[in-house]
Write a protein that holds these residues in place. Structure first.
Motif, PDB file in Angstrom:
ATOM      1  N   UNK A 156      52.666  14.112 119.746  1.00 27.66           N
ATOM      2  CA  UNK A 156      51.501  14.229 120.620  1.00 27.66           C
ATOM      3  C   UNK A 156      51.734  13.570 121.976  1.00 27.66           C
ATOM      4  N   UNK A 157      52.408  12.412 121.980  1.00 27.06           N
ATOM      5  CA  UNK A 157      52.598  11.664 123.220  1.00 27.06           C
ATOM      6  C   UNK A 157      53.545  12.366 124.183  1.00 27.06           C
ATOM      7  N   UNK A 158      54.433  13.199 123.665  1.00 24.87           N
ATOM      8  CA  UNK A 158      55.407  13.859 124.525  1.00 24.87           C
ATOM      9  C   UNK A 158      55.153  15.355 124.652  1.00 24.87           C
ATOM     10  N   UNK A 159      53.903  15.763 124.434  1.00 23.61           N
ATOM     11  CA  UNK A 159      53.496  17.143 124.664  1.00 23.61           C
ATOM     12  C   UNK A 159      52.807  17.233 126.018  1.00 23.61           C
ATOM     13  N   UNK A 160      53.329  18.084 126.895  1.00 27.21           N
ATOM     14  CA  UNK A 160      52.736  18.250 128.221  1.00 27.21           C
ATOM     15  C   UNK A 160      51.409  18.986 128.105  1.00 27.21           C
ATOM     16  N   UNK A 161      50.356  18.393 128.662  1.00 28.34           N
ATOM     17  CA  UNK A 161      49.029  18.997 128.581  1.00 28.34           C
ATOM     18  C   UNK A 161      48.557  19.567 129.908  1.00 28.34           C
ATOM     19  N   UNK A 198      62.066  13.886 120.028  1.00 29.32           N
ATOM     20  CA  UNK A 198      63.032  13.321 119.093  1.00 29.32           C
ATOM     21  C   UNK A 198      64.067  12.471 119.819  1.00 29.32           C
ATOM     22  N   UNK A 199      64.496  12.930 120.993  1.00 26.53           N
ATOM     23  CA  UNK A 199      65.446  12.148 121.768  1.00 26.53           C
ATOM     24  C   UNK A 199      64.811  10.853 122.265  1.00 26.53           C
ATOM     25  N   UNK A 200      63.532  10.922 122.638  1.00 25.85           N
ATOM     26  CA  UNK A 200      62.840   9.717 123.102  1.00 25.85           C
ATOM     27  C   UNK A 200      62.760   8.679 121.988  1.00 25.85           C
ATOM     28  N   UNK A 201      62.405   9.144 120.805  1.00 23.44           N
ATOM     29  CA  UNK A 201      62.310   8.227 119.670  1.00 23.44           C
ATOM     30  C   UNK A 201      63.672   7.634 119.347  1.00 23.44           C
ATOM     31  N   UNK A 202      64.715   8.488 119.313  1.00 22.12           N
ATOM     32  CA  UNK A 202      66.053   8.011 118.978  1.00 22.12           C
ATOM     33  C   UNK A 202      66.571   7.030 120.019  1.00 22.12           C
TER      34      UNK A 202
END
Length: 326
Positions: A25-30, A51-55
């Motif tokens: 949700x946090x990395x979905x462009x709205x 996924x890359x941000x989390x990793x």
């Protein structure tokens, strides 16, 4: 000896972090384009891959503990890692302050009665700035919370800021006092800016293209309920955009209910619950995803008069008044 031999080991080690589910949700462009400063040009670039941000957060914070483990510098690892989390925290705090300033400017512009195109462009710029800052702040807070969870796993104690409160949309390790304060501030803003009147909800898929159906139905509702306020689920295309354009053309106040990222994958369903709890006087739902189906079920259960449109309704010639569902 390093504790992790491969990048995959990090993913396995941190798989159960409670902040992990917030990334989609946090990395979905709205919004279609973003602008983090009024002096910059808007950009339509994508958000970072979730996924890359989390990793990245897991590796940059976890690698430090791996490097210093079983060495004479091991006691310094928690102190350095704390600073890494704090860096995210400070940036999020800075973005929040910028958003507050932009929101005040937007409010001042909105109170000015000026029909000129220049004034309309200024309002649009400030609104995009507010939305962009909010989007960026949510992403940085998400990374901060995830880094804080890595810190907690490695040190056995939660991360906390040296001063002030730590709050986030995920409410990870937030203090009750901070939430109370934010709730009070939200109430103050609601009193200042929220239009009052019977609420009419519109929601639909982003691929909805039947303009006349929505406009005709809203015109009928507006004739019965002149003081209505339109509420949409804030998508930038499809049924929500069609309804928003109707409201602008008819001079009807509209409220756009965006997803609250703190709810993760349940954000859409939580928003549906919020909308129905506001006791709308009528709802129009166009075929979309399970989110729209859930909203229709909630409206029906709450006794909200409901109009449902399906794609199949427009396969041939038909009346655009829609199908009433008891």
């Amino acid at each position: 000896m390093a504790r992790f031999d491969t990048f995959r080991d990090f993913a396995t080690h941190y798989a159960d972090l409670t902040s992990a589910e917030a990334f989609p949700a946090a990395f979905t462009a709205e919004i279609a384009s973003a602008q983090l400063s009024i002096v910059e040009e808007p950009t339509s670039a994508d958000m970072p891959d979730e996924q890359q941000a989390r990793a990245c957060v897991e590796q940059m914070t976890g690698d430090l503990f791996t490097l210093l483990a079983d060495t004479r510098l091991a006691p310094l690892a928690p102190r350095i890692a704390w600073g890494m989390v704090h860096s995210f925290h400070k940036v999020a705090h800075y973005l929040a302050a910028q958003e507050d300033d932009a929101a005040r400017e937007l409010g001042e512009l909105a109170r000015i009665s000026d029909p000129s195109e220049i004034h309309a462009a200024q309002i649009e710029d400030r609104q995009r700035l507010c939305q962009s800052l909010h989007e960026a702040m949510a992403a940085i807070e998400c990374m901060r919370d995830h880094a804080a969870e890595v810190y907690r796993v490695e040190t056995g104690r939660p991360w906390s800021a040296t001063g002030g409160s730590r709050t986030s949309r995920a409410l990870t390790a937030s203090q009750i006092e901070a939430r109370d304060f934010l709730a009070a501030r939200a109430q103050e803003r609601r009193e200042a800016h929220a239009p009052s009147g019977p609420l009419v909800v519109v929601s639909g898929g982003s691929n909805w293209t039947e303009i006349d159906a929505i406009w005709n139905r809203l015109d009928l509702i507006h004739a019965r309920v002149p003081a209505m306020v339109l509420a949409t689920t804030a998508q930038q295309k499809g049924a929500d955009l069609i309804a928003a354009r109707w409201a602008a053309a008819r001079g009807v106040p509209s409220v756009h209910f965006r997803l609250e990222r703190r709810h993760g994958n349940r954000a859409g369903f939580k928003r549906n619950e919020q909308l129905v709890n506001l006791r709308p006087v009528e709802a129009i739902i166009c075929e979309g995803s399970g989110i729209q189906a859930n909203l229709a079920q909630r409206c029906r259960a709450a006794g909200v008069p409901l109009t449902i449109y399906r794609h199949s309704d427009f396969a041939g010639d038909r009346d655009d008044d829609g199908k009433e569902v008891a």
